[in-house]
Motif scaffolding. Structure first.
Motif, PDB file in Angstrom:
ATOM      1  N   HIS A 203     -38.376  89.519  31.510  1.00  0.00           N
ATOM      2  CA  HIS A 203     -39.956  88.581  31.265  1.00  0.00           C
ATOM      3  C   HIS A 203     -40.570  88.532  31.921  1.00  0.00           C
ATOM      4  O   HIS A 203     -41.899  89.012  31.917  1.00  0.00           O
ATOM      5  N   ARG A 230     -30.247  90.572  23.929  1.00  0.00           N
ATOM      6  CA  ARG A 230     -31.389  89.101  24.273  1.00  0.00           C
ATOM      7  C   ARG A 230     -32.362  89.550  24.240  1.00  0.00           C
ATOM      8  O   ARG A 230     -33.262  88.512  24.074  1.00  0.00           O
ATOM      9  N   ARG A 232     -34.535  91.837  23.879  1.00  0.00           N
ATOM     10  CA  ARG A 232     -35.086  92.106  22.750  1.00  0.00           C
ATOM     11  C   ARG A 232     -35.709  92.121  21.153  1.00  0.00           C
ATOM     12  O   ARG A 232     -35.204  91.054  20.320  1.00  0.00           O
ATOM     13  N   GLY A 233     -34.718  89.989  21.626  1.00  0.00           N
ATOM     14  CA  GLY A 233     -34.721  88.872  20.972  1.00  0.00           C
ATOM     15  C   GLY A 233     -33.414  88.249  20.269  1.00  0.00           C
ATOM     16  O   GLY A 233     -33.524  87.572  19.817  1.00  0.00           O
TER      17      GLY A 233
END
Ligand SMILES: Cc1cc2nc3c(=O)[nH]c(=O)nc-3n(C[C@H](O)[C@H](O)[C@H](O)COP(=O)(O)O)c2cc1C
Length: 324
Positions: A203, A230, A232-233
């Protein structure tokens, strides 16, 4: 942001990527470990197998070529085109001594004039669009300006940069300033690669370089195959990791000798996967195993019973995730 699985010779071949894709969604593209064209211009049986897309769409696979010969490159690209691939990737980054001494991989960065002649020919004659995966120089970051200027003169499909020199291999920190320079000037899509070991590091790169087309994840994915999920959420699950490991070992054992082939392969993999667990001495024991029968129960001990760390502990290998 598109996510690409880095090519990792000896680890992320056909078996690994097919099993990975079956358990962990979210990788847009798997870059194949480098393939070296033969002088006879005939694919080896291993290359035929590696280029068989299996259950994956060819659009999700990016074959990579390691050569300094324009004729060999163009021949290989023609074979890939016949097989239905839509892009070929050129390796300008491999740091291995034997590769570099032959002027291939990062060795191609040594002589800009020779590199220009090579690029002139392949961009003229390749039947497929060409993307490039490069380092920022051989010895010093200062070499990157001319390399970047040279690459910018060609219609690359995309440029993936691992911002380290050949001398640095995979150690020390990455040179984000060099990457930033490319992000300012490159006229083609860019991909960032290097020390993205956590969702936070991915990020941070996304924030630092909003125009970035993709990131390429390597060792971070070997240590935590759920890293892309992870990012991608989603979350990591022990059950999925166990099932992934079981499917991968089952697939290797079906084709290969357990002690002569599967064991060394899994030792390479566990060099990274062991970073996901506290260092309780199990990995040290695993490295000494002589047989798969000795090794396998130790994998189960970690996978089933050991606590999993929130992030793989790369500090054990003297590495840290990117922090722009
Ligand atoms: C064991 C191993 C094998 C590799 N094989 C290749 C390869 O075949 N082609 C290539 O371009 N890079 C190769 N690399 C480099 C990785 O693709 C990637 O650039 C490097 O690991 C840095 O990314 P990371 O910090 O996310 O791991 C290899 C790296 C390792 C550790």
């Amino acid at each position: 942001m598109r996510c690409c699985f880095a090519p990792m010779e000896g680890i992320t071949g056909k078996r690994y990527r097919e099993v990975h894709a079956a358990f962990y969604p979210g990788i847009d593209r798997y870059c194949l470990p480098f393939l070296t064209p033969t002088e006879a211009h005939r694919l080896t049986p291993q290359q035929v197998r590696e280029l068989d897309p299996g259950p994956l769409d060819r659009a999700r696979l990016l074959p990579q070529v390691l050569t300094k010969s324009a004729d060999d490159f163009v021949w290989f690209a023609s074979v890939l085109a016949e097989l239905g691939y839509s892009e070929v990737n050129l390796n300008l980054g491999c740091p291995s001594g034997t590769v570099v001494s032959k002027g291939k991989g990062a060795g191609l960065l040594r002589d800009p004039d020779a590199l220009r002649r090579f690029l002139d020919e392949i961009f003229l004659r390749s039947p497929l669009p060409i993307s490039v995966k490069t380092r920022i120089g051989l010895e010093s970051e200062s070499e990157f300006g001319p390399i970047l200027a040279l690459l910018c003169a060609y219609p690359l499909r995309a440029l993936c940069i691992h911002p380290r020199t050949r001398r640095e291999l995979y150690t020390g920190s990455v040179h984000l300033h060099a990457f930033a320079r490319a992000a300012e000037t490159a006229p083609f899509p860019l991909c960032y690669n290097g020390n993205l070991f956590t969702p936070a590091s991915v990020h941070r790169i996304e924030e630092a370089f909003p125009g970035l087309q993709s990131v390429m994840l390597g060792r971070g994915m070997l240590a935590d195959p759920a890293l892309v999920v992870r990012c991608r959420g989603g979350s990591r699950s022990r059950e999925t990791l166990l099932a992934f490991h079981e499917a991968l070992s089952g697939r290797c054992l079906a084709d290969l000798h357990p002690n002569q082939a599967v064991l060394p392969k899994f030792k390479e993999l566990w060099l990274w996967l062991s970073l996901l667990f506290p260092d309780d001495g199990t990995w040290k024991r695993m490295k000494k195993c002589r047989t798969w029968t000795e090794f396998y129960p130790l994998t189960q001990r970690l996978l089933r019973d050991a606590p999993m760390l929130p992030e793989a502990d790369f500090s054990r290998l003297g590495q840290s995730p990117v922090q722009p």
